[in-house]
Design an enzyme around this catalytic site. Structure first.
Site, PDB file in Angstrom:
ATOM      1  N   HIS A 119      -2.668   0.438 -44.052  1.00  0.00           N
ATOM      2  CA  HIS A 119      -2.612   1.489 -45.071  1.00  0.00           C
ATOM      3  C   HIS A 119      -2.983   0.998 -46.457  1.00  0.00           C
ATOM      4  CE1 HIS A 119       0.393   3.792 -42.271  1.00  0.00           C
ATOM      5  NE2 HIS A 119      -0.858   3.819 -41.841  1.00  0.00           N
ATOM      6  N   CYS A 127     -12.279   3.027 -57.390  1.00  0.00           N
ATOM      7  CA  CYS A 127     -12.695   4.262 -58.056  1.00  0.00           C
ATOM      8  C   CYS A 127     -12.666   5.435 -57.074  1.00  0.00           C
ATOM      9  CB  CYS A 127     -14.113   4.082 -58.610  1.00  0.00           C
ATOM     10  SG  CYS A 127     -14.758   5.598 -59.335  1.00  0.00           S
ATOM     11  N   GLY A 187      11.269  -2.109 -38.145  1.00  0.00           N
ATOM     12  CA  GLY A 187      11.514  -1.314 -39.351  1.00  0.00           C
ATOM     13  C   GLY A 187      10.522  -0.208 -39.579  1.00  0.00           C
TER      14      GLY A 187
HETATM   15  C1  BV8 Z   1      -5.554   9.936 -40.200  1.00  0.00           C
HETATM   16  C2  BV8 Z   1      -0.044   4.661 -47.783  1.00  0.00           C
HETATM   17  C3  BV8 Z   1      -7.431  11.282 -39.610  1.00  0.00           C
HETATM   18  C4  BV8 Z   1       0.239   5.542 -48.946  1.00  0.00           C
HETATM   19  C5  BV8 Z   1       0.699   5.866 -45.773  1.00  0.00           C
HETATM   20  C6  BV8 Z   1      -1.661  12.852 -35.045  1.00  0.00           C
HETATM   21  C7  BV8 Z   1      -0.455  13.500 -34.859  1.00  0.00           C
HETATM   22  C8  BV8 Z   1       0.306  13.947 -35.941  1.00  0.00           C
HETATM   23  C9  BV8 Z   1      -0.157  13.749 -37.252  1.00  0.00           C
HETATM   24  C10 BV8 Z   1      -1.360  13.127 -37.427  1.00  0.00           C
HETATM   25  C11 BV8 Z   1      -2.109  12.670 -36.355  1.00  0.00           C
HETATM   26  N1  BV8 Z   1      -3.235  12.074 -36.841  1.00  0.00           N
HETATM   27  C12 BV8 Z   1      -3.255  12.161 -38.168  1.00  0.00           C
HETATM   28  C13 BV8 Z   1      -2.117  12.793 -38.562  1.00  0.00           C
HETATM   29  C14 BV8 Z   1      -1.749  13.090 -39.944  1.00  0.00           C
HETATM   30  C15 BV8 Z   1      -1.040  11.918 -40.616  1.00  0.00           C
HETATM   31  C16 BV8 Z   1       0.331  11.710 -40.075  1.00  0.00           C
HETATM   32  O1  BV8 Z   1       0.559  10.829 -39.264  1.00  0.00           O
HETATM   33  N2  BV8 Z   1       1.260  12.493 -40.591  1.00  0.00           N
HETATM   34  C17 BV8 Z   1       2.658  12.320 -40.248  1.00  0.00           C
HETATM   35  C18 BV8 Z   1       3.499  12.636 -41.482  1.00  0.00           C
HETATM   36  C19 BV8 Z   1       2.986  13.181 -39.066  1.00  0.00           C
HETATM   37  N3  BV8 Z   1      -1.814  10.699 -40.502  1.00  0.00           N
HETATM   38  C20 BV8 Z   1      -2.810  10.478 -41.366  1.00  0.00           C
HETATM   39  O2  BV8 Z   1      -3.158  11.296 -42.194  1.00  0.00           O
HETATM   40  C21 BV8 Z   1      -3.543   9.154 -41.238  1.00  0.00           C
HETATM   41  N4  BV8 Z   1      -4.943   9.406 -41.252  1.00  0.00           N
HETATM   42  O3  BV8 Z   1      -5.216   9.811 -39.081  1.00  0.00           O
HETATM   43  O4  BV8 Z   1      -6.603  10.698 -40.621  1.00  0.00           O
HETATM   44  C22 BV8 Z   1      -8.779  10.855 -39.960  1.00  0.00           C
HETATM   45  C23 BV8 Z   1      -9.480  10.046 -39.068  1.00  0.00           C
HETATM   46  C24 BV8 Z   1     -10.758   9.680 -39.380  1.00  0.00           C
HETATM   47  C25 BV8 Z   1     -11.338  10.067 -40.597  1.00  0.00           C
HETATM   48  C26 BV8 Z   1     -10.610  10.849 -41.501  1.00  0.00           C
HETATM   49  C27 BV8 Z   1      -9.322  11.249 -41.184  1.00  0.00           C
HETATM   50  C28 BV8 Z   1      -3.254   8.255 -42.431  1.00  0.00           C
HETATM   51  C29 BV8 Z   1      -1.831   7.821 -42.428  1.00  0.00           C
HETATM   52  C30 BV8 Z   1      -1.567   6.826 -43.566  1.00  0.00           C
HETATM   53  C31 BV8 Z   1      -0.746   7.499 -44.650  1.00  0.00           C
HETATM   54  N5  BV8 Z   1      -0.424   6.524 -45.690  1.00  0.00           N
HETATM   55  N6  BV8 Z   1       0.918   4.923 -46.726  1.00  0.00           N
HETATM   56  C32 BV8 Z   1       1.539   5.214 -49.623  1.00  0.00           C
HETATM   57  O5  BV8 Z   1       2.302   4.357 -49.148  1.00  0.00           O
HETATM   58  O6  BV8 Z   1       1.800   5.830 -50.670  1.00  0.00           O
HETATM   59  S1  BV8 Z   1       1.912   6.139 -44.643  1.00  0.00           S
HETATM   60  C33 BV8 Z   1       3.401   5.782 -45.370  1.00  0.00           C
HETATM   61  O7  BV8 Z   1       4.377   6.388 -44.545  1.00  0.00           O
HETATM   62  C34 BV8 Z   1       3.763   4.338 -45.380  1.00  0.00           C
HETATM   63  O8  BV8 Z   1       2.685   3.465 -45.513  1.00  0.00           O
HETATM   64  C35 BV8 Z   1       4.395   4.114 -44.044  1.00  0.00           C
HETATM   65  O9  BV8 Z   1       3.477   3.658 -43.136  1.00  0.00           O
HETATM   66  C36 BV8 Z   1       4.778   5.472 -43.603  1.00  0.00           C
HETATM   67  C37 BV8 Z   1       6.278   5.556 -43.501  1.00  0.00           C
HETATM   68  O10 BV8 Z   1       6.575   4.992 -42.303  1.00  0.00           O
HETATM   69  P1  BV8 Z   1       7.561   3.733 -42.222  1.00  0.00           P
HETATM   70  O11 BV8 Z   1       6.870   2.543 -42.713  1.00  0.00           O
HETATM   71  O12 BV8 Z   1       8.082   3.741 -40.855  1.00  0.00           O
HETATM   72  O13 BV8 Z   1       8.712   4.018 -43.253  1.00  0.00           O
HETATM   73  P2  BV8 Z   1       9.885   5.070 -43.092  1.00  0.00           P
HETATM   74  O14 BV8 Z   1      10.532   5.181 -44.418  1.00  0.00           O
HETATM   75  O15 BV8 Z   1       9.380   6.286 -42.408  1.00  0.00           O
HETATM   76  O16 BV8 Z   1      10.880   4.368 -42.053  1.00  0.00           O
HETATM   77  C38 BV8 Z   1      11.503   3.150 -42.381  1.00  0.00           C
HETATM   78  C39 BV8 Z   1      12.205   2.694 -41.114  1.00  0.00           C
HETATM   79  O17 BV8 Z   1      12.849   1.446 -41.370  1.00  0.00           O
HETATM   80  C40 BV8 Z   1      13.293   3.646 -40.645  1.00  0.00           C
HETATM   81  O18 BV8 Z   1      13.179   3.821 -39.241  1.00  0.00           O
HETATM   82  C41 BV8 Z   1      14.589   2.913 -40.999  1.00  0.00           C
HETATM   83  O19 BV8 Z   1      15.628   3.179 -40.057  1.00  0.00           O
HETATM   84  C42 BV8 Z   1      14.162   1.479 -40.885  1.00  0.00           C
HETATM   85  N7  BV8 Z   1      14.922   0.523 -41.686  1.00  0.00           N
HETATM   86  C43 BV8 Z   1      15.406   0.695 -42.946  1.00  0.00           C
HETATM   87  N8  BV8 Z   1      15.992  -0.459 -43.361  1.00  0.00           N
HETATM   88  C44 BV8 Z   1      15.846  -1.359 -42.366  1.00  0.00           C
HETATM   89  C45 BV8 Z   1      15.168  -0.750 -41.295  1.00  0.00           C
HETATM   90  N9  BV8 Z   1      14.872  -1.397 -40.149  1.00  0.00           N
HETATM   91  C46 BV8 Z   1      15.252  -2.692 -40.059  1.00  0.00           C
HETATM   92  N10 BV8 Z   1      15.893  -3.360 -41.050  1.00  0.00           N
HETATM   93  C47 BV8 Z   1      16.215  -2.725 -42.203  1.00  0.00           C
HETATM   94  N11 BV8 Z   1      16.858  -3.403 -43.172  1.00  0.00           N
HETATM   95 ZN    ZN Z   2     -16.737   4.539 -60.127  1.00  0.00          ZN
END
Ligand code: BV8
Ligand code: ZN
Length: 253
Positions: A119, A127, A187
């Site tokens: 990501h 840009c 995580g």
């Molecule tokens: C794409 C960068 C197509 C930005 C991020 C298929 C099905 C459904 C939806 C989709 C699909 N295909 C595409 C989609 C849409 C979308 C998507 O998945 N939506 C979700 C909401 C359903 N996906 C996309 O848009 C992707 N692109 O497929 O486009 C395409 C293909 C070709 C050409 C053009 C287009 C792009 C996805 C990337 C988005 N960008 N980040 C930024 O950070 O600002 S994602 C962002 O959310 C983060 O990077 C991170 O990856 C994600 C959050 O997930 P986690 O890392 O798991 O974090 P979270 O807070 O959710 O969970 C934390 C976990 O840790 C918890 O479980 C918690 O219990 C645990 N935890 C906490 N503390 C601890 C711990 N575990 C252990 N120890 C601890 N101490």
């Molecule tokens: Zn430029």
């Protein structure tokens, strides 16, 4: 903590290991996870609504300032024992791939090198118009700085929702998952695609799939074992159980 015997056996016998990390691996470094309630000004915004090209086009200054706020949080964070245990793991195995969804750069900072940042990384900007990278920019209060090449607005070098994952990184991640002997999910809430499909690909490839998370996730039922606990505690303990060596915490390399 006693680990399942099969996990230890499989990790000792493995030659190819792949790991998928999410925001939970940086939680003990003080970096809020993506879904943690956002603090202060940002508590009124849904992060998945801010992390989109549409949000940036609608209000570039708001989105830029959100990343500026997150960059400041990350700049004051340091890798934690979970990051260092993954550096140990990379050095222990002949073939090791670390696939991260995180954009905080802490794996690289800890010393991980076989690293795929699916990501992107908020320490870099490019840009919005011409894609030119900027290695430095004025970090004042005036919203996104202009691109030196075309005058367009700079944006963080991260993958927003609706944007494609860098194809080479994604191909390498899929390839590593499909041939892994052991695949660890650390995580991550395993909600965001296409990263969340990697564990199922590993399973199909015959990998032993294990999870480390403080709570149950959608992935838990898919895994051979789902360890409940903090990554910063369980990963060093797991590596010690597998190798019999203790890591001097915080030492890189
Ligand atoms: C794409 C960068 C197509 C930005 C991020 C298929 C099905 C459904 C939806 C989709 C699909 N295909 C595409 C989609 C849409 C979308 C998507 O998945 N939506 C979700 C909401 C359903 N996906 C996309 O848009 C992707 N692109 O497929 O486009 C395409 C293909 C070709 C050409 C053009 C287009 C792009 C996805 C990337 C988005 N960008 N980040 C930024 O950070 O600002 S994602 C962002 O959310 C983060 O990077 C991170 O990856 C994600 C959050 O997930 P986690 O890392 O798991 O974090 P979270 O807070 O959710 O969970 C934390 C976990 O840790 C918890 O479980 C918690 O219990 C645990 N935890 C906490 N503390 C601890 C711990 N575990 C252990 N120890 C601890 N101490
Ligand atoms: Zn430029």
């Amino acid at each position: 903590m006693p680990f399942p015997a099969e996990l230890i056996d499989r990790m000792r016998a493995a030659s190819r290991v792949a790991v998928l990390t999410g925001a939970g691996v940086s939680a003990e470094s003080g970096v809020p996870t993506f879904r943690d309630a956002q603090t202060g000004l940002w508590s009124q915004y849904d992060p998945t609504a801010l992390a989109t090209p549409q949000a940036f086009q609608r209000n570039p200054r708001l989105v830029w300032d959100w990343y500026r706020h997150r960059r400041q949080l990350v700049e004051s964070a340091a890798p934690n024992p979970a990051h260092y245990a993954l550096v140990d793991m990379e050095q222990h195995y002949d073939s090791f791939t670390l696939i991260t969804q995180n954009v905080d750069g802490l794996h690289w900072q800890a010393g991980s090198r076989n690293l795929l940042e699916l990501h992107g990384n908020i320490a870099r900007s490019r840009c919005f118009e011409c894609g030119a990278y900027a290695d430095r920019w004025s970090d004042d209060d005036n919203g996104p700085p202009p691109c030196a090449s075309c005058g367009g607005l700079l944006r963080p070098d991260v993958v927003w929702f609706g944007e494609g994952i860098p194809s080479r990184a994604l191909r390498s991640a899929v390839a590593a998952a499909e041939v892994a002997d052991v695949f660890l999910c650390i995580g991550t809430s395993a909600v965001v695609q296409p990263s969340a499909s990697l564990p199922a690909m590993a399973l199909r490839g015959g990998a032993y799939v294990a999870e480390v998370n403080i709570e149950e996730t959608a992935l838990s039922v898919l895994t051979h074992c789902s360890l409940r606990g903090k990554a910063g505690e369980l990963l060093p303990a797991l590596m010690q159980a597998v190798t019999g060596q203790e890591r001097r915490s915080g030492e890189v390399g």
